[in-house]
Structures are given as C-alpha cells and as structure tokens.
Design a protein around this motif. Structure first.
Motif, PDB file in Angstrom:
ATOM      1  N   PRO A 162      -1.560  28.242 -16.727  1.00 28.39           N
ATOM      2  CA  PRO A 162      -0.715  27.092 -16.416  1.00 28.39           C
ATOM      3  C   PRO A 162      -1.563  25.842 -16.264  1.00 28.39           C
ATOM      4  N   THR A 163      -1.000  24.703 -16.693  1.00 32.76           N
ATOM      5  CA  THR A 163      -1.651  23.397 -16.549  1.00 32.76           C
ATOM      6  C   THR A 163      -0.626  22.401 -16.041  1.00 32.76           C
ATOM      7  N   MET A 164      -1.090  21.297 -15.478  1.00 35.80           N
ATOM      8  CA  MET A 164      -0.214  20.258 -14.969  1.00 35.80           C
ATOM      9  C   MET A 164      -0.490  18.977 -15.725  1.00 35.80           C
ATOM     10  N   GLU A 165       0.603  18.374 -16.183  1.00 35.82           N
ATOM     11  CA  GLU A 165       0.511  17.078 -16.811  1.00 35.82           C
ATOM     12  C   GLU A 165       0.997  16.048 -15.796  1.00 35.82           C
ATOM     13  N   CYS A 166       0.118  15.134 -15.373  1.00 39.63           N
ATOM     14  CA  CYS A 166       0.439  14.175 -14.311  1.00 39.63           C
ATOM     15  C   CYS A 166       0.355  12.762 -14.855  1.00 39.63           C
ATOM     16  N   SER A 167       1.204  11.885 -14.239  1.00 39.86           N
ATOM     17  CA  SER A 167       1.212  10.466 -14.580  1.00 39.86           C
ATOM     18  C   SER A 167       1.472   9.665 -13.303  1.00 39.86           C
ATOM     19  N   PRO A 168       0.984   8.396 -13.245  1.00 39.62           N
ATOM     20  CA  PRO A 168       1.208   7.596 -12.042  1.00 39.62           C
ATOM     21  C   PRO A 168       2.663   7.207 -11.880  1.00 39.62           C
ATOM     22  N   LEU A 169       3.085   7.131 -10.550  1.00 34.21           N
ATOM     23  CA  LEU A 169       4.460   6.786 -10.242  1.00 34.21           C
ATOM     24  C   LEU A 169       4.430   5.700  -9.166  1.00 34.21           C
ATOM     25  N   PRO A 170       4.644   4.420  -9.538  1.00 34.23           N
ATOM     26  CA  PRO A 170       4.648   3.352  -8.523  1.00 34.23           C
ATOM     27  C   PRO A 170       5.888   3.444  -7.639  1.00 34.23           C
ATOM     28  N   VAL A 171       5.669   3.343  -6.275  1.00 35.71           N
ATOM     29  CA  VAL A 171       6.766   3.439  -5.306  1.00 35.71           C
ATOM     30  C   VAL A 171       6.661   2.252  -4.352  1.00 35.71           C
ATOM     31  N   PRO A 172       7.696   1.429  -4.269  1.00 34.40           N
ATOM     32  CA  PRO A 172       7.673   0.316  -3.306  1.00 34.40           C
ATOM     33  C   PRO A 172       8.012   0.819  -1.890  1.00 34.40           C
ATOM     34  N   TYR A 173       7.446   0.105  -0.838  1.00 35.18           N
ATOM     35  CA  TYR A 173       7.743   0.465   0.557  1.00 35.18           C
ATOM     36  C   TYR A 173       7.563  -0.775   1.423  1.00 35.18           C
ATOM     37  N   ASN A 174       8.179  -0.713   2.608  1.00 37.30           N
ATOM     38  CA  ASN A 174       8.089  -1.819   3.569  1.00 37.30           C
ATOM     39  C   ASN A 174       6.817  -1.684   4.405  1.00 37.30           C
ATOM     40  N   ASP A 175       6.030  -2.755   4.452  1.00 34.45           N
ATOM     41  CA  ASP A 175       4.767  -2.744   5.194  1.00 34.45           C
ATOM     42  C   ASP A 175       4.634  -4.077   5.950  1.00 34.45           C
ATOM     43  N   VAL A 176       3.510  -4.319   6.546  1.00 34.98           N
ATOM     44  CA  VAL A 176       3.229  -5.595   7.203  1.00 34.98           C
ATOM     45  C   VAL A 176       1.999  -6.194   6.571  1.00 34.98           C
ATOM     46  N   ASP A 177       1.950  -7.521   6.647  1.00 36.16           N
ATOM     47  CA  ASP A 177       0.789  -8.234   6.122  1.00 36.16           C
ATOM     48  C   ASP A 177       0.295  -9.187   7.208  1.00 36.16           C
ATOM     49  N   VAL A 178      -0.864  -9.723   7.043  1.00 33.84           N
ATOM     50  CA  VAL A 178      -1.482 -10.623   8.026  1.00 33.84           C
ATOM     51  C   VAL A 178      -1.473 -12.022   7.459  1.00 33.84           C
ATOM     52  N   MET A 179      -0.966 -12.952   8.294  1.00 33.44           N
ATOM     53  CA  MET A 179      -0.983 -14.356   7.913  1.00 33.44           C
ATOM     54  C   MET A 179      -1.971 -15.080   8.833  1.00 33.44           C
ATOM     55  N   PHE A 180      -2.924 -15.763   8.277  1.00 30.47           N
ATOM     56  CA  PHE A 180      -3.939 -16.478   9.041  1.00 30.47           C
ATOM     57  C   PHE A 180      -3.561 -17.943   9.154  1.00 30.47           C
ATOM     58  N   GLY A 181      -3.957 -18.531  10.295  1.00 26.62           N
ATOM     59  CA  GLY A 181      -3.686 -19.940  10.524  1.00 26.62           C
ATOM     60  C   GLY A 181      -4.694 -20.514  11.503  1.00 26.62           C
ATOM     61  N   GLU A 182      -4.393 -21.665  12.083  1.00 19.43           N
ATOM     62  CA  GLU A 182      -5.276 -22.362  13.023  1.00 19.43           C
ATOM     63  C   GLU A 182      -4.443 -22.859  14.189  1.00 19.43           C
ATOM     64  N   VAL A 183      -4.952 -22.639  15.441  1.00 23.34           N
ATOM     65  CA  VAL A 183      -4.245 -23.078  16.640  1.00 23.34           C
ATOM     66  C   VAL A 183      -5.176 -23.948  17.468  1.00 23.34           C
ATOM     67  N   ASP A 184      -4.568 -24.800  18.295  1.00 24.09           N
ATOM     68  CA  ASP A 184      -5.317 -25.638  19.239  1.00 24.09           C
ATOM     69  C   ASP A 184      -5.391 -24.940  20.596  1.00 24.09           C
ATOM     70  N   LEU A 185      -6.591 -24.777  21.108  1.00 23.34           N
ATOM     71  CA  LEU A 185      -6.799 -24.171  22.425  1.00 23.34           C
ATOM     72  C   LEU A 185      -7.197 -25.262  23.411  1.00 23.34           C
TER      73      LEU A 185
END
Length: 263
Positions: A162-185
C-alpha cells in the motif's frame, strides 16, 4: 568669817568709883589664802560653713523651629512602543492523502526442500587402558535412510504494497494577530524638599546654683579656774573697865555690860 570676842579687862581699885563699861575694838587675824573657783568667759568667733543649692527661674524667649517637607514635582512624557492583539483569519496548510496498492518486488525468505539419503549404522565403543571411550567399529546392521531436508533461502517475489498519495489542503481558521503602535507615557517625579519654619516662644526656664555660705557668729566660751584670794578673819574685841571684885566672872560681866549698853 568667824568673830572672836576678846575681852581686855582693866580692874580698878576703890579709887575708881565709876560704872563698869566696855568699848568695842575691831582687829583682824594675819593674812591667809582661800582657794576659790572663778568662771571666766570670752567671746570667740565661730565660722559656720553651709552648702546651699538654690533654684532660680527666668522667662526666656526661644526660637521654636519645625521642619516641613514640601514635594517638588516635574512631569515628563516618554514615547513607548505598544502592541495589541486583534482578530485575524489565517490559513494553515493541511495534508490530504489517498491510499493505493502497488505491486513491488520484495525479498522474502522461503524454504527449499530436497531428499537426502544417508547410511545409518550402530557404532561400537570400548574403554582403553586409561578409561577413555574409543570407537570399536560398527555392528553389521548398516542401511540406507532417505528423508526430506529443507533450508531457508532468499527469493525476490512480487508483493502488493500500500502507498499513500498526499496533496496539500489549505484550511482557513480564526486566529489573533499583533498590531504595533506608539503611546505617550506620562511620568511624574517628585523630590521632598525640607523647609524650616520658626516662631518665638516664651519659656520659663530654671537653673540650679550651688554655693558655699560662710557666716561668722560670736560665741561665749566659759571655763572654770582656781584662784587664791587673800583673806583675814575679823576679831571682835571689847575693852572693858571693871571695878575690882574678887573672883569676877568676866564673861558674865561683859554680857551684862553689853546688854545694858544696848538698852
């Protein structure tokens, strides 16, 4: 002082016709010394030394000072990088596979068999002089014996794999990202600054003084001494004139004369 009465009598005959009379005469004994006690006194100066401690108070004006602490603050603004997580949709590549069967050559271990014929005999053994077993030949019963003998060998044979034939499968999902900025202290730094505040205060303060007080007072000091005082004793004499009488009692006569003179 003892008094002695000494009578000096004069007797007169009949030619004297007067009355009997006496005249007192005073005389003294020779000097003698009498020891007497005298108290003599003198004024002496006595010194009185006293240690004195006295307190004295006085109202004085003092400056009463306090310290207050006042904060001195400065404010500064500093820029600082900031970051914030935000929702994001990301895609992850999974793998999708399908199983298939292929015929491939495999080396397998298999058994190959063949007939083998050998002679079987009964073996004779005996002991030598040293007690060791030694071969003494075969008995007369040898015969041919045939059997199948198999041995493992490697062979290449077709085998389903037996052998396996595989191919990529793109799957979207909900994640978080980082937004950088500048603040006054905003930073506030403060330093404590001491300040002096004074005001006049009237205070009653006392002190102690120790001194020596010297006082001189007159003091009468007396003592007894012995002295010798010259003295004499008085001798009372009577000069008397009597008529001549036999066996006259001068003592009685003098007493009579004196009594008559006092009357």
């Amino acid at each position: 002082m003892n008094r002695f009465i000494i009578v000096l009598a004069l007797l007169f005959g009949s030619a004297y016709s007067g009355k009997n009379f006496c005249k007192p005469l005073v005389d003294y004994t020779p000097r003698s010394d009498v020891e007497l006690t005298r108290t003599i006194c003198s004024t002496q100066i006595r010194k009185i030394v006293e240690q004195k401690t006295e307190a004295a108070c006085l109202e004085v004006i003092n400056m009463e000072c306090d310290v207050i602490v006042v904060p001195e603050c400065t404010t500064s603004v500093a820029k600082e990088m900031s970051m914030m997580d935000i929702p994001a949709i990301k895609v992850i590549n999974l793998t999708q596979c399908e199983k298939k069967t292929e015929m491939k050559e495999h080396v397998k271990e298999v058994f190959e068999c063949q007939n083998v014929t050998k002679t079987h005999c009964t073996t004779l053994w005996k002991l030598d002089d040293k007690g060791m077993k030694v071969w003494a030949g075969n008995e007369d019963d040898c015969k041919e014996v045939t059997w199948e003998e198999c041995k493992p060998v490697n062979k290449t044979v077709p085998f389903p794999e037996p052998t396996m034939e595989c191919s990529p499968l793109p799957v979207p999902y909900n994640d978080v990202d980082v937004m950088f900025g500048e603040v006054d202290l905003v930073q506030t730094e403060c330093v404590a600054k001491p300040q002096q505040i004074c005001k006049p205060v009237t205070v009653n303060k006392c002190g102690m003084a120790t001194y020596t007080r010297i006082t001189e007072v007159p003091e009468k000091v007396c003592k007894d001494i012995k002295i010798l005082v010259p003295t004499q004793e008085e001798i009372h004499k009577q000069w008397c004139l009597f008529n001549e009488v036999d066996n006259i009692d001068f003592d009685a006569a003098v007493k009579k004369i004196i009594a008559n003179q006092e009357n």
